[in-house]
Design a protein around this motif. Structure first.
Motif, mmCIF file in Angstrom:
data_model
loop_
_atom_site.group_PDB
_atom_site.id
_atom_site.type_symbol
_atom_site.label_atom_id
_atom_site.label_comp_id
_atom_site.label_asym_id
_atom_site.label_seq_id
_atom_site.Cartn_x
_atom_site.Cartn_y
_atom_site.Cartn_z
ATOM 1 N N THR A 667 0.827 -1.204 0.000
ATOM 2 C CA THR A 667 0.000 0.000 0.000
ATOM 3 C C THR A 667 0.863 1.256 0.000
ATOM 4 O O THR A 667 0.649 2.178 -0.785
ATOM 5 C CB THR A 667 -0.928 0.003 1.236
ATOM 6 O OG1 THR A 667 -1.734 -1.157 1.195
ATOM 7 C CG2 THR A 667 -1.812 1.240 1.239
ATOM 8 N N GLY A 668 1.860 1.285 0.894
ATOM 9 C CA GLY A 668 2.716 2.464 0.963
ATOM 10 C C GLY A 668 3.503 2.702 -0.312
ATOM 11 O O GLY A 668 3.610 3.821 -0.809
ATOM 12 N N TRP A 669 4.055 1.630 -0.885
ATOM 13 C CA TRP A 669 4.863 1.704 -2.096
ATOM 14 C C TRP A 669 4.031 2.223 -3.259
ATOM 15 O O TRP A 669 4.430 3.133 -3.979
ATOM 16 C CB TRP A 669 5.425 0.316 -2.376
ATOM 17 C CG TRP A 669 6.143 0.068 -3.670
ATOM 18 C CD1 TRP A 669 5.881 -0.927 -4.550
ATOM 19 C CD2 TRP A 669 7.273 0.766 -4.209
ATOM 20 N NE1 TRP A 669 6.759 -0.897 -5.597
ATOM 21 C CE2 TRP A 669 7.631 0.137 -5.416
ATOM 22 C CE3 TRP A 669 8.019 1.871 -3.790
ATOM 23 C CZ2 TRP A 669 8.684 0.563 -6.211
ATOM 24 C CZ3 TRP A 669 9.075 2.292 -4.581
ATOM 25 C CH2 TRP A 669 9.401 1.657 -5.773
ATOM 26 N N GLU A 670 2.848 1.651 -3.444
ATOM 27 C CA GLU A 670 1.984 2.071 -4.549
ATOM 28 C C GLU A 670 1.503 3.505 -4.370
ATOM 29 O O GLU A 670 1.468 4.286 -5.331
ATOM 30 C CB GLU A 670 0.785 1.129 -4.668
ATOM 31 C CG GLU A 670 1.173 -0.258 -5.139
ATOM 32 C CD GLU A 670 0.084 -1.266 -4.876
ATOM 33 O OE1 GLU A 670 -1.050 -0.845 -4.590
ATOM 34 O OE2 GLU A 670 0.366 -2.463 -4.961
ATOM 35 N N THR A 671 1.101 3.847 -3.152
ATOM 36 C CA THR A 671 0.634 5.204 -2.896
ATOM 37 C C THR A 671 1.743 6.213 -3.149
ATOM 38 O O THR A 671 1.514 7.281 -3.727
ATOM 39 C CB THR A 671 0.134 5.332 -1.434
ATOM 40 O OG1 THR A 671 -0.874 4.348 -1.200
ATOM 41 C CG2 THR A 671 -0.446 6.711 -1.168
ATOM 42 N N PHE A 672 2.945 5.848 -2.742
ATOM 43 C CA PHE A 672 4.081 6.735 -2.957
ATOM 44 C C PHE A 672 4.377 6.905 -4.449
ATOM 45 O O PHE A 672 4.565 8.024 -4.937
ATOM 46 C CB PHE A 672 5.309 6.182 -2.230
ATOM 47 C CG PHE A 672 6.515 7.072 -2.313
ATOM 48 C CD1 PHE A 672 6.616 8.188 -1.508
ATOM 49 C CD2 PHE A 672 7.530 6.797 -3.206
ATOM 50 C CE1 PHE A 672 7.717 9.018 -1.595
ATOM 51 C CE2 PHE A 672 8.638 7.623 -3.298
ATOM 52 C CZ PHE A 672 8.731 8.736 -2.486
ATOM 53 N N LEU A 673 4.416 5.797 -5.182
ATOM 54 C CA LEU A 673 4.639 5.870 -6.624
ATOM 55 C C LEU A 673 3.558 6.701 -7.307
ATOM 56 O O LEU A 673 3.836 7.496 -8.201
ATOM 57 C CB LEU A 673 4.651 4.466 -7.228
ATOM 58 C CG LEU A 673 5.956 3.680 -7.188
ATOM 59 C CD1 LEU A 673 5.774 2.316 -7.821
ATOM 60 C CD2 LEU A 673 7.085 4.428 -7.878
ATOM 61 N N GLU A 674 2.312 6.509 -6.874
ATOM 62 C CA GLU A 674 1.199 7.274 -7.445
ATOM 63 C C GLU A 674 1.414 8.765 -7.243
ATOM 64 O O GLU A 674 1.195 9.575 -8.149
ATOM 65 C CB GLU A 674 -0.112 6.835 -6.788
ATOM 66 C CG GLU A 674 -1.367 7.316 -7.492
ATOM 67 C CD GLU A 674 -1.641 6.568 -8.790
ATOM 68 O OE1 GLU A 674 -1.763 7.265 -9.811
ATOM 69 O OE2 GLU A 674 -1.707 5.332 -8.779
ATOM 70 N N ALA A 675 1.880 9.138 -6.042
ATOM 71 C CA ALA A 675 2.128 10.556 -5.754
ATOM 72 C C ALA A 675 3.243 11.103 -6.648
ATOM 73 O O ALA A 675 3.146 12.224 -7.163
ATOM 74 C CB ALA A 675 2.484 10.735 -4.279
ATOM 75 N N VAL A 676 4.293 10.337 -6.829
ATOM 76 C CA VAL A 676 5.417 10.757 -7.674
ATOM 77 C C VAL A 676 4.960 10.968 -9.111
ATOM 78 O O VAL A 676 5.301 11.968 -9.764
ATOM 79 C CB VAL A 676 6.556 9.713 -7.607
ATOM 80 C CG1 VAL A 676 7.629 10.006 -8.635
ATOM 81 C CG2 VAL A 676 7.173 9.678 -6.201
ATOM 82 N N ILE A 677 4.154 10.038 -9.606
ATOM 83 C CA ILE A 677 3.702 10.111 -10.995
ATOM 84 C C ILE A 677 2.714 11.262 -11.193
ATOM 85 O O ILE A 677 2.812 12.020 -12.164
ATOM 86 C CB ILE A 677 3.074 8.764 -11.404
ATOM 87 C CG1 ILE A 677 4.148 7.669 -11.413
ATOM 88 C CG2 ILE A 677 2.407 8.862 -12.781
ATOM 89 C CD1 ILE A 677 3.609 6.261 -11.408
ATOM 90 N N GLN A 678 1.771 11.392 -10.275
ATOM 91 C CA GLN A 678 0.790 12.473 -10.396
ATOM 92 C C GLN A 678 1.443 13.851 -10.316
ATOM 93 O O GLN A 678 0.911 14.831 -10.829
ATOM 94 C CB GLN A 678 -0.292 12.341 -9.320
ATOM 95 C CG GLN A 678 -1.278 11.229 -9.584
ATOM 96 C CD GLN A 678 -2.485 11.308 -8.655
ATOM 97 O OE1 GLN A 678 -2.757 12.336 -8.050
ATOM 98 N NE2 GLN A 678 -3.207 10.204 -8.541
ATOM 99 N N ALA A 679 2.601 13.910 -9.669
ATOM 100 C CA ALA A 679 3.302 15.190 -9.545
ATOM 101 C C ALA A 679 3.977 15.614 -10.840
ATOM 102 O O ALA A 679 4.501 16.725 -10.935
ATOM 103 C CB ALA A 679 4.333 15.101 -8.424
ATOM 104 N N GLY A 680 3.964 14.737 -11.844
ATOM 105 C CA GLY A 680 4.550 15.102 -13.129
ATOM 106 C C GLY A 680 5.917 14.506 -13.381
ATOM 107 O O GLY A 680 6.639 14.960 -14.270
#
Length: 963
Positions: A667-680
């Motif tokens: 959960t943490g890994w995916e959420t973190f990756l999602e944040a990185v990607i959404q940030a551009g």
């Protein structure tokens, strides 16, 4: 602009980085981490290697200098060798090596500037005479900003947490201000004989911290020594302890007082008895020096006495008053069970007591364990602390359980005597400021009238600086001087509170002597800080610039056009803000006059802290939304303001992982990756960095791959197009095989291959604005990771086609049976499908067949006189397992002898080793997996020895003809 790939986006010498990082955890004396504790601080070796590789062009980006793949790989290996030297702890202050690394960074930077001289912002972004500055917006323990500074970058560190900000000031801001200056204390004398330029780095500052720390100890003794009396050995004591006879009349300095918490017996007949809640009565378990506490029942009560030697009642000595499986206690007199609900109720009613169980003193020949005396217990109870911080503990927090036992304020974690010691030393920190300032003026230091927080460099600022490090010693005093510090019966010393990222309850505790000279004493803390200076800041120069400031990473604009490497909070793993209040209350009490704004609040800011804590946000779902939104904002600011010539590197602690059918999920890994990607961001690399001992592999099915994952990220093209799921899959199938080959050529360990392959896979996924599935929905990060793992398995399986028929049969057989026996009929049927035969493979020397059973030969069952030059049926399977045999028996030089004979055929052996490791991981065959992983990790050294030594058997004058 068109950017050039940096080394970190192509390859890293992970084995050397991992080994140095793991080794660094055992280095205590002189390490920067010994200045002040911080949780999950990154090893300096890791930070140094990552930043260097982040700043250097990969050789493939300079075909004019390195026109062939071979030339590029040779240059890459040269850079690897430099990194391998850089990460060694002994080279932390090696000026020659550091200058070499700095020159490489400058060389790469000047190339970048030349290539971008026509850029519209060239004057601002590409000044060939000034390196870009560095910024870590989640600076924490300061390792990353410190290493950026040591590599020659102007370093900026920010954090929301004021304790972290102060640590970073002590690491990167203060030492350069006073580098090269002599000490000012009146007893040094050396400042009169040696010019300022003769003092290396922050040695002068270190000398003064050492001197004024000793002054504080002497002053504290004058004020509170009556609370820390010595123990006089009397003749009366020798009646029970004949071994003390040669100590009669001596007054021994106490190392620690060992206390046990007590609760009234729930048995009405013994309600007057304070029952000890002891997990053990063992004092020393060191062979030949065993010692333990024995409770002596006297009527309807008891007393403690200390015995030396092995106990006759081993069970009681070992388990104390534990009952059952250690989940509760029992009354010492009635054996009535005492459960935790009863203990918690008594604690909240303020009826939890404590009783002196033993005294540890320093004798002429080492530790002396003594029975408690009423006098010692009375003296401890007479301590009356004044002006103690009254800050509340969090009502609920990750890693906290002590509130259930009546500890609701931070001061409740300390005994009265410990509070007196802490407030006394805290007062002395404040008093030291004026004393240092006056001594500095007397010694001839200039005065600019500005304090440290206002940027001063004169006597006033210098006095503030010394006070910072003295306050750090106070933090150490708190960490090892509270009522939750256990006693370590093997090392025979108190354990500090933060052995892990939590504050657990302790039923018995060791109260160290701050005025002594052993573990837990002020002297030891000051010596530790002095040694940290001597190593960490030896290479610090006044030309180095560093700035640490308090800021929220999700809202600040401080990182414009800077190189960024950072270690953000890990989802919900560590509650930094709640934990750091432990130190904050004492730092604030001591340094508020020095840093009024930094210590303006009563406690560390918590509402804005970027961790997913349900107790703070009301639910797990709300906590995840908060983390996701905040981390996305923080990442967006990094993407917007980072220097375009360099990737951003981001650490993520790969914890909470689990292995599912479709791949690794967290959960943490995916959420973190999602944040990185959404940030551009688009990912250009993912590298597993292990800081644990890599000598063994834990639980093959639990995916404990790394302590951290390093993400290399670039800003995504604003005009990036979307893609369908099919287009994404096709791109993976088209590009991932070449990327995988490149990773294998770079000798990434098989254990790390799956995680490293996420880098090129996610680089494909993140280069699109979004990936759309058949229903028109955006493909999630989890689904993308699943597809990447799926294609990785397919690519590895396709490599099987490169092997000979015998090896393909062996691979299929091994997948089903390993090295165990199987039926001949099954083996023969499989051999027909693989276009070989059982008898032929027996002749080839890879298996045995007898009694209707077939089994593959283990490496240690293979013939020692095997020579590939005379093998008429040479198989890749043989190559791998003979290499493992000789590697385990004779090391890398023995393996190099075989590789020399094999020539280019050896490359296929490494490919098979990767494939076999993946198979073993899936089948949870840990022992075999270790062998295949070790072979690949040793490959660079094997190849080096093969090239350099050309080891050949006597009489042989040729190599096997290369394919």
């Amino acid at each position: 602009m068109a950017y050039k790939k940096k080394l970190i986006e192509v390859a890293l010498p992970l084995k050397a980085i991992n080994e140095a990082s793991a080794r660094e955890k055992s280095i205590r004396q002189g390490h920067p981490s010994t200045l002040h504790l911080w949780w999950s601080r990154k090893p300096t070796a890791t930070a140094r290697a990552v930043i260097f590789a982040q700043m250097i062009d990969d050789p493939s980006e300079h075909p004019e200098k390195f026109p062939t793949e071979e030339a590029q790989e040779q240059e890459r290996q040269r850079l690897f060798r430099l990194i391998e030297e850089l990460v060694q702890w002994e080279n932390s202050t090696n000026e020659k090596l550091l200058n070499q690394a700095r020159e490489e960074i400058w060389k790469s930077w000047r190339n970048t500037c030349e290539e971008n001289k026509d850029h519209p912002l060239a004057a601002e972004l590409f000044n060939p005479d000034k390196l870009p500055a560095f910024h870590d917006p989640f600076a924490g323990g300061g390792s990353i900003p410190l290493e950026a500074q040591m590599l020659g970058l102007e370093s900026y560190a920010s954090d929301l947490n004021p304790v972290a900000v102060l640590i970073n000031k002590a690491m990167i801001e203060i030492p350069p201000k006073f580098a090269g200056k002599p000490p000012v204390n009146p007893e040094s004398g050396r400042q009169k004989e040696i010019t300022a330029g003769s003092w290396k780095g922050a040695q002068g500052l270190a000398e003064d911290v050492h001197y004024y720390g000793k002054w504080m100890r002497d002053e504290a003794k004058k004020r509170i020594c009556h609370l820390y009396p010595k123990v006089e050995i009397t003749k009366e004591m020798t009646k029970e302890r004949p071994d003390l006879e040669h100590y009669i009349g001596q007054k021994l300095t106490v190392i620690a007082w060992l206390w046990v918490r007590t609760v009234k017996s729930p048995n009405p007949a013994f309600a007057h008895v304070d029952v000890p809640l002891a997990y053990t009565f063992m004092l020393s378990t060191k062979a030949g020096k065993e010692s333990y506490v024995e409770p002596v029942i006297e009527g309807d009560n008891y007393r403690f006495t200390v015995k030396v030697g092995k106990s006759k009642d081993v069970e009681t000595a070992k388990n104390g008053t534990k009952f059952g499986q250690g989940k509760e206690f029992k009354c010492l007199l009635s054996e009535t069970p005492i459960d935790f609900p009863y203990i918690r109720a008594e604690a909240k009613a303020e009826r939890l007591g404590q009783r002196l169980m033993a005294i540890v003193a320093e004798g002429p020949k080492g530790r002396v364990y003594l029975s408690p005396t009423p006098e010692q217990e009375i003296i401890a109870s007479q301590a009356e602390p004044d002006d103690v911080p009254d800050t509340d503990l969090p009502k609920k927090a990750l890693g906290f359980r002590i509130q259930e036992y009546g500890m609701v304020k931070w001061r409740h974690l300390f005994t009265s005597r410990q509070l007196v010691a802490l407030t006394t030393f805290s007062d002395l920190v404040k008093e030291s400021v004026e004393r240092v300032k006056n001594d500095a003026l007397t010694a001839g230091m200039s005065e600019d009238g500005s304090s440290l927080k206002d940027g001063g460099t004169g006597a006033t600022a210098y006095a503030d600086a010394v006070a910072v490090y003295l306050a750090f010693a106070l933090s150490k005093q708190a960490d090892l001087g509270n009522s939750l510090c256990g006693w370590e019966p093997i090392a025979q010393c108190p354990r500090h509170l933060f052995g892990r990222q939590a504050i657990p309850m302790a039923w018995s505790f060791a109260e160290g002597n701050p005025l002594g000279s052993s573990s837990g004493s002020w002297d030891v803390f000051i010596e530790g800080i002095y040694k940290a200076f001597s190593k960490t800041f030896e290479a610090t120069k006044s030309s180095f610039s560093g700035t640490a400031f308090q800021a929220d990473a999700s809202t600040q604009d401080a990182s414009i056009f800077k190189v960024v490497s950072t270690d953000p909070p890990y989802y919900d793993n560590i509650s930094y803000a709640d934990l750091s209040d432990f130190f904050y209350i004492w730092l604030r009490r001591s340094l508020k006059p020095v840093f009024t704004e930094l210590f303006a609040t009563m406690a560390v800011p918590k509402a804005e802290e970027l961790v997913a804590t349900p107790y703070r946000h009301g639910s797990k779902e709300k906590a995840e939304v908060f983390f996701m939104e905040g981390m996305t904002q923080a990442m967006h600011r990094l993407a917007k303001h980072t220097h375009p010539a360099f990737p951003v590197t981001i650490y993520y602690a790969f914890k909470q992982s689990e292995t599912e059918k479709e791949g690794t999920a967290s959960t943490g890994w995916e959420t973190f990756l999602e944040a990185v990607i959404q940030a551009g961001f688009t990912l250009s690399g993912t590298w597993p960095i292990r800081t644990e001992n890599g000598s063994r592999m834990r639980s093959m099915g639990s995916n404990v791959l790394a302590s951290s994952i390093i993400l290399a990220c670039r800003r995504r093209d604003e005009n990036a197009s979307s893609a369908t799921r099919r287009e994404f899959l096709n791109a993976l199938k088209s590009e991932l095989p070449a990327d995988l080959k490149h990773l294998q050529r770079g000798n990434i360990a098989p254990v790390d291959l799956a995680q490293a392959a996420i880098g090129p896979g996610m680089a494909i996924y993140t280069r699109y604005s979004k990936v759309i599935d058949a229903e028109g929905k955006a493909l999630s990060v989890r689904e993308a990771l699943t597809l990447i793992n799926q294609i990785l398995d397919e690519v590895l399986a396709e490599q099987e086609g490169d092997f000979d028929a015998d090896s393909r049969w062996a691979l299929s057989w091994f997948e089903q049976f390993g090295f165990a026996e199987g039926e001949y009929g099954v083996a023969e049927t499989l051999s027909k499908a693989k276009n070989t035969s059982v008898s032929g493979m027996v002749e080839a020397g890879i298996l045995t067949s007898k009694g209707g059973k077939v089994s593959l030969l283990k490496p240690n069952e293979l013939p020692e006189d095997w020579d590939p030059a005379r093998d008429s049926r040479l198989t890749v399977w043989e190559m791998v397992h003979h290499l493992i045999r000789v590697l385990e028996a004779g090391g890398e030089s023995a393996a190099a002898e075989i590789v020399t004979k094999l020539g280019s055929k050896a490359d296929a052996a490494r490919e098979l080793a990767y494939l076999l490791y993946t198979l073993c991981e899936r089948k949870k065959r840990a022992q075999e997996a270790l062998s295949y992983n070790a072979l690949v990790q040793s490959w660079p050294e094997i190849m080096r020895l093969s090239r350099e030594e050309k080891v050949l058997p006597k009489g042989q004058t040729h190599l096997i003809e290369e394919e």
